[in-house]
Design an enzyme around this catalytic site. Structure first.
Site, PDB file in Angstrom:
ATOM      1  N   ALA A   1       0.966  -1.081  -0.026  1.00 47.68           N
ATOM      2  CA  ALA A   1      -0.020  -0.037   0.032  1.00 47.68           C
ATOM      3  C   ALA A   1       0.873   1.381   0.124  1.00 47.68           C
ATOM      4  O   ALA A   1       0.520   2.250  -0.630  1.00 47.68           O
ATOM      5  CB  ALA A   1      -0.840  -0.004   1.237  1.00 47.68           C
ATOM      6  N   GLU A  23       9.406   6.938   7.197  1.00 48.60           N
ATOM      7  CA  GLU A  23       8.456   7.281   6.034  1.00 48.60           C
ATOM      8  C   GLU A  23       7.137   6.458   6.041  1.00 48.60           C
ATOM      9  O   GLU A  23       6.060   6.867   5.906  1.00 48.60           O
ATOM     10  CB  GLU A  23       9.138   6.891   4.783  1.00 48.60           C
ATOM     11  N   GLU A  77      -0.445   9.914   8.542  1.00 47.45           N
ATOM     12  CA  GLU A  77      -1.350  10.591   7.690  1.00 47.45           C
ATOM     13  C   GLU A  77      -2.618   9.877   7.132  1.00 47.45           C
ATOM     14  O   GLU A  77      -3.531  10.458   7.059  1.00 47.45           O
ATOM     15  CB  GLU A  77      -0.542  11.225   6.246  1.00 47.45           C
TER      16      GLU A  77
END
Length: 133
Positions: free
Chosen positions: A28, A74, A81
């Site tokens: 993903a 990351e 997010e």
């Protein structure tokens, strides 16, 4: 969402199932985030340079930890997010702060990786090329 008094459906799963979830997450992130693909390309470049320069095992270990730290930051940024956007799709100062802090973690790990890369360049690559020492 699982009610607070019911066990989480994912808890207690075997290794194969947990590994499958982790791989789903990597797929993903790869699909959704250009920066993850950029980090992957940089990782390949680092591995090629390590191999071509016949870097000692210690440099391979340092680079593996460094790349792992950046990619982990990351991935966590991407997860934060996604969760923040799901929970609160509109603009909100707390969500903005959360996203900014997560992005800051990526920046810090990237700057540290650049410092490690500079040390590798000056201490190993440039001498290997005959440009220093």
């Amino acid at each position: 969402m699982t009610p607070p008094n019911e066990p989480d459906a994912f808890k207690g799963q075997g290794f194969t199932a947990r590994l499958g979830h982790a791989l789903d997450g990597l797929r993903a992130a790869w699909r959704l985030e250009a920066s993850v693909r950029t980090h992957a390309l940089a990782t390949v470049a680092v591995a090629v340079l390590l191999a071509l320069s016949h870097a000692p095992a210690l440099w391979w270990a340092v680079m593996a930890l460094t790349v792992g730290a950046v990619v982990s930051a990351e991935l966590l940024n991407t997860a934060i997010e996604a969760l923040a956007d799901h929970l609160h799709p509109g603009r909100h100062p707390a969500i903005g702060l959360c996203k900014d802090v997560a992005a800051g973690a990526v920046l810090v790990s990237t700057l540290a990786a650049l410092a490690v890369g500079a040390a590798f360049l000056v201490g190993h690559v440039l001498p290997w090329l005959g440009w220093l020492g």
